[in-house]
Scaffold this motif. Structure first.
Motif, PDB file in Angstrom:
ATOM      1  N   GLY A   5       0.813  -1.060  -0.002  1.00  0.00           N
ATOM      2  CA  GLY A   5      -0.044   0.072   0.186  1.00  0.00           C
ATOM      3  C   GLY A   5       0.793   1.271  -0.013  1.00  0.00           C
ATOM      4  O   GLY A   5       2.092   1.283   0.286  1.00  0.00           O
ATOM      5  N   ALA A   6       0.210   2.306  -0.218  1.00  0.00           N
ATOM      6  CA  ALA A   6       0.763   3.743  -0.015  1.00  0.00           C
ATOM      7  C   ALA A   6      -0.230   4.701   0.243  1.00  0.00           C
ATOM      8  O   ALA A   6      -1.398   4.507  -0.115  1.00  0.00           O
ATOM      9  CB  ALA A   6       1.455   3.932  -1.734  1.00  0.00           C
ATOM     10  N   ALA A   7       0.315   5.612   0.990  1.00  0.00           N
ATOM     11  CA  ALA A   7      -0.540   6.529   1.700  1.00  0.00           C
ATOM     12  C   ALA A   7       0.057   7.971   1.238  1.00  0.00           C
ATOM     13  O   ALA A   7       1.270   8.206   1.666  1.00  0.00           O
ATOM     14  CB  ALA A   7      -0.996   6.562   2.967  1.00  0.00           C
ATOM     15  N   MET A   8      -0.807   9.075   0.993  1.00  0.00           N
ATOM     16  CA  MET A   8      -0.207  10.357   0.995  1.00  0.00           C
ATOM     17  C   MET A   8      -0.901  11.612   1.950  1.00  0.00           C
ATOM     18  O   MET A   8      -2.050  11.331   1.895  1.00  0.00           O
ATOM     19  CB  MET A   8      -0.264  10.822  -0.493  1.00  0.00           C
ATOM     20  N   SER A   9      -0.243  12.154   3.042  1.00  0.00           N
ATOM     21  CA  SER A   9      -0.858  13.273   3.751  1.00  0.00           C
ATOM     22  C   SER A   9      -1.332  14.575   2.891  1.00  0.00           C
ATOM     23  O   SER A   9      -0.526  14.982   2.163  1.00  0.00           O
ATOM     24  CB  SER A   9      -0.026  13.653   4.698  1.00  0.00           C
ATOM     25  N   ILE A  10      -2.582  14.910   2.800  1.00  0.00           N
ATOM     26  CA  ILE A  10      -3.034  15.819   2.034  1.00  0.00           C
ATOM     27  C   ILE A  10      -3.288  17.033   2.840  1.00  0.00           C
ATOM     28  O   ILE A  10      -3.346  18.161   2.393  1.00  0.00           O
ATOM     29  CB  ILE A  10      -4.276  15.537   1.043  1.00  0.00           C
ATOM     30  N   VAL A  11      -3.781  16.846   4.283  1.00  0.00           N
ATOM     31  CA  VAL A  11      -3.981  17.903   5.309  1.00  0.00           C
ATOM     32  C   VAL A  11      -3.455  17.469   6.481  1.00  0.00           C
ATOM     33  O   VAL A  11      -3.683  16.148   7.082  1.00  0.00           O
ATOM     34  CB  VAL A  11      -5.398  18.178   5.496  1.00  0.00           C
ATOM     35  N   PRO A  12      -2.421  18.226   6.889  1.00  0.00           N
ATOM     36  CA  PRO A  12      -1.883  17.683   8.561  1.00  0.00           C
ATOM     37  C   PRO A  12      -2.754  18.185   9.523  1.00  0.00           C
ATOM     38  O   PRO A  12      -3.763  19.143   9.447  1.00  0.00           O
ATOM     39  CB  PRO A  12      -0.450  18.872   8.483  1.00  0.00           C
ATOM     40  N   GLU A  13      -2.644  17.420  10.586  1.00  0.00           N
ATOM     41  CA  GLU A  13      -3.381  17.663  11.748  1.00  0.00           C
ATOM     42  C   GLU A  13      -2.920  19.023  12.451  1.00  0.00           C
ATOM     43  O   GLU A  13      -1.818  19.143  12.682  1.00  0.00           O
ATOM     44  CB  GLU A  13      -3.429  16.390  12.806  1.00  0.00           C
ATOM     45  N   THR A  14      -4.145  19.625  12.846  1.00  0.00           N
ATOM     46  CA  THR A  14      -3.676  20.832  13.906  1.00  0.00           C
ATOM     47  C   THR A  14      -4.801  20.817  14.943  1.00  0.00           C
ATOM     48  O   THR A  14      -5.449  19.877  15.208  1.00  0.00           O
ATOM     49  CB  THR A  14      -4.153  22.105  12.907  1.00  0.00           C
ATOM     50  N   SER A  15      -4.537  21.758  15.978  1.00  0.00           N
ATOM     51  CA  SER A  15      -5.418  21.596  17.044  1.00  0.00           C
ATOM     52  C   SER A  15      -6.840  21.579  16.959  1.00  0.00           C
ATOM     53  O   SER A  15      -7.561  21.163  17.693  1.00  0.00           O
ATOM     54  CB  SER A  15      -4.996  22.686  17.977  1.00  0.00           C
ATOM     55  N   LEU A  16      -7.127  22.174  15.673  1.00  0.00           N
ATOM     56  CA  LEU A  16      -8.518  22.452  15.415  1.00  0.00           C
ATOM     57  C   LEU A  16      -9.023  21.538  14.302  1.00  0.00           C
ATOM     58  O   LEU A  16     -10.214  21.004  14.314  1.00  0.00           O
ATOM     59  CB  LEU A  16      -8.987  23.781  14.804  1.00  0.00           C
ATOM     60  N   THR A  17      -8.321  21.009  13.570  1.00  0.00           N
ATOM     61  CA  THR A  17      -8.697  20.137  12.298  1.00  0.00           C
ATOM     62  C   THR A  17      -8.110  18.900  12.481  1.00  0.00           C
ATOM     63  O   THR A  17      -6.972  18.672  12.886  1.00  0.00           O
ATOM     64  CB  THR A  17      -8.174  20.769  10.732  1.00  0.00           C
ATOM     65  N   PRO A  18      -8.798  17.668  11.882  1.00  0.00           N
ATOM     66  CA  PRO A  18      -8.067  16.691  11.647  1.00  0.00           C
ATOM     67  C   PRO A  18      -7.048  16.461  10.445  1.00  0.00           C
ATOM     68  O   PRO A  18      -7.102  17.158   9.532  1.00  0.00           O
ATOM     69  CB  PRO A  18      -9.334  15.625  11.414  1.00  0.00           C
ATOM     70  N   VAL A  27      -6.588  13.788  17.479  1.00  0.00           N
ATOM     71  CA  VAL A  27      -6.356  13.756  18.794  1.00  0.00           C
ATOM     72  C   VAL A  27      -7.607  14.287  19.526  1.00  0.00           C
ATOM     73  O   VAL A  27      -8.306  15.395  19.166  1.00  0.00           O
ATOM     74  CB  VAL A  27      -5.109  14.502  19.101  1.00  0.00           C
ATOM     75  N   VAL A  28      -8.178  13.444  20.481  1.00  0.00           N
ATOM     76  CA  VAL A  28      -9.208  14.064  21.373  1.00  0.00           C
ATOM     77  C   VAL A  28      -8.809  14.796  22.474  1.00  0.00           C
ATOM     78  O   VAL A  28      -7.921  14.739  23.023  1.00  0.00           O
ATOM     79  CB  VAL A  28     -10.022  12.746  22.083  1.00  0.00           C
ATOM     80  N   PRO A  29      -9.390  16.136  22.313  1.00  0.00           N
ATOM     81  CA  PRO A  29      -8.636  17.231  23.245  1.00  0.00           C
ATOM     82  C   PRO A  29      -9.222  17.144  24.880  1.00  0.00           C
ATOM     83  O   PRO A  29     -10.059  16.281  24.918  1.00  0.00           O
ATOM     84  CB  PRO A  29      -9.373  18.656  22.649  1.00  0.00           C
ATOM     85  N   LEU A  30      -8.593  17.392  25.689  1.00  0.00           N
ATOM     86  CA  LEU A  30      -8.943  17.769  27.059  1.00  0.00           C
ATOM     87  C   LEU A  30      -8.524  16.467  27.748  1.00  0.00           C
ATOM     88  O   LEU A  30      -8.339  16.211  29.095  1.00  0.00           O
ATOM     89  CB  LEU A  30     -10.386  17.892  27.119  1.00  0.00           C
ATOM     90  N   THR A  31      -8.228  15.157  27.181  1.00  0.00           N
ATOM     91  CA  THR A  31      -7.869  13.985  27.630  1.00  0.00           C
ATOM     92  C   THR A  31      -6.629  13.877  28.681  1.00  0.00           C
ATOM     93  O   THR A  31      -6.306  13.523  29.779  1.00  0.00           O
ATOM     94  CB  THR A  31      -7.691  12.903  26.957  1.00  0.00           C
ATOM     95  N   GLN A  32      -5.646  14.909  28.189  1.00  0.00           N
ATOM     96  CA  GLN A  32      -4.532  15.294  28.826  1.00  0.00           C
ATOM     97  C   GLN A  32      -4.595  16.131  30.077  1.00  0.00           C
ATOM     98  O   GLN A  32      -3.839  16.215  31.203  1.00  0.00           O
ATOM     99  CB  GLN A  32      -3.307  16.054  27.848  1.00  0.00           C
ATOM    100  N   GLU A  33      -5.732  16.911  30.087  1.00  0.00           N
ATOM    101  CA  GLU A  33      -5.787  17.877  31.350  1.00  0.00           C
ATOM    102  C   GLU A  33      -6.633  17.040  32.412  1.00  0.00           C
ATOM    103  O   GLU A  33      -6.648  17.572  33.592  1.00  0.00           O
ATOM    104  CB  GLU A  33      -6.471  18.969  30.591  1.00  0.00           C
ATOM    105  N   LEU A  34      -7.360  16.054  32.171  1.00  0.00           N
ATOM    106  CA  LEU A  34      -8.297  15.467  33.106  1.00  0.00           C
ATOM    107  C   LEU A  34      -7.795  14.141  33.705  1.00  0.00           C
ATOM    108  O   LEU A  34      -6.683  13.528  33.136  1.00  0.00           O
ATOM    109  CB  LEU A  34      -9.544  14.975  32.280  1.00  0.00           C
ATOM    110  N   PRO A  35      -7.924  14.031  35.088  1.00  0.00           N
ATOM    111  CA  PRO A  35      -7.433  13.175  35.837  1.00  0.00           C
ATOM    112  C   PRO A  35      -7.998  11.785  35.248  1.00  0.00           C
ATOM    113  O   PRO A  35      -8.982  10.873  36.259  1.00  0.00           O
ATOM    114  CB  PRO A  35      -7.666  13.500  37.173  1.00  0.00           C
TER     115      PRO A  35
END
Length: 230
Positions: A107-120, A146-154
């Protein structure tokens, strides 16, 4: 076996309710590819001793990732369940009946949109470039976030990442997955791919090695994963 499967299913459900690198979940593609110079190698053998083996290898080349999945089946021990579990290989069992059947899914894959804090992150790719499997060449688009907030919650679950995508031809429609880090250096992965649920639980040894167990449509495997240092 059923108890372990349900435990992993519950954990996967919690996950779907930070970053984890993910060129694939188990078999399912993701929207995040390996970066230039990164690699991941993995091998697993069926726990029942049936001598069925699976190998994965991925290499990152800047915005492109190349990967191969190799499946080796002992023709004397192939079951209907295993054929169903690894759907892309369902018609390979007559290739070499005297020495065991093998298939390489390139297989082969190409990234077309990098992940940011707001977008996948979004990637497109091709499954089975060499057209060796029963279903043939497949094309897909996949997203990862990435699912936000999981790093901040206990919480005991950290570094949560979810994936979803759609394939045509050799990949059967919708697929999805999730990954998370657990206490004691454990990492859980779960996916829905080719109409099957698969799970993997890895225990990290340093930054490069994981000891892993898998449930692939009720069949148990164990193995190792080696990746390039972070």
């Amino acid at each position: 076996m059923k108890k372990l499967k349900w435990i992993m299913l519950v954990l996967a459900a919690i996950i779907i309710a930070a970053p984890v690198s993910a060129d694939r979940v188990i078999f399912a593609p993701t929207g995040t590819i390996l970066s230039g110079g990164e690699f991941k190698a993995e091998g697993a053998i069926q726990a029942s001793g049936d001598n069925n083996k699976i190998y994965w290898l991925g290499v990152g080349l800047q915005q492109l990732e190349l990967n191969v999945t190799r499946i080796e089946f002992d023709t004397d021990s192939v079951t209907e369940s295993m054929e169903k579990s690894l759907r892309p290989t369902k018609a390979i069992f007559d290739l070499a009946p005297d020495t065991g059947d093998k298939v390489n899914i390139v297989g082969a894959a190409m990234s077309i949109v990098p992940e940011t804090s707001l977008t996948p992150g979004v990637a497109v790719g091709i499954w089975d470039l060499t057209d060796e499997t029963a279903d043939g060449i497949g094309y897909y688009i996949a997203m990862s976030k990435v699912v936000p907030l999981t790093q901040e919650l206990p919480l005991p679950i950290q570094d949560v990442k979810v994936h979803a995508g759609y394939g045509i031809k050799g990949i059967d429609g919708l697929f999805a997955g999730a990954e998370a880090s657990l206490p004691l250096g454990l990492k859980l992965s779960a996916e829905w791919f080719q109409d099957e649920l698969n799970y993997a639980l890895g225990w990290g040894i340093g930054n490069t090695l994981q000891v892993k167990g898998y449930i692939l449509d009720d069949e148990t495997f164990y193995g190792l994963q080696f990746s390039s240092p972070l």
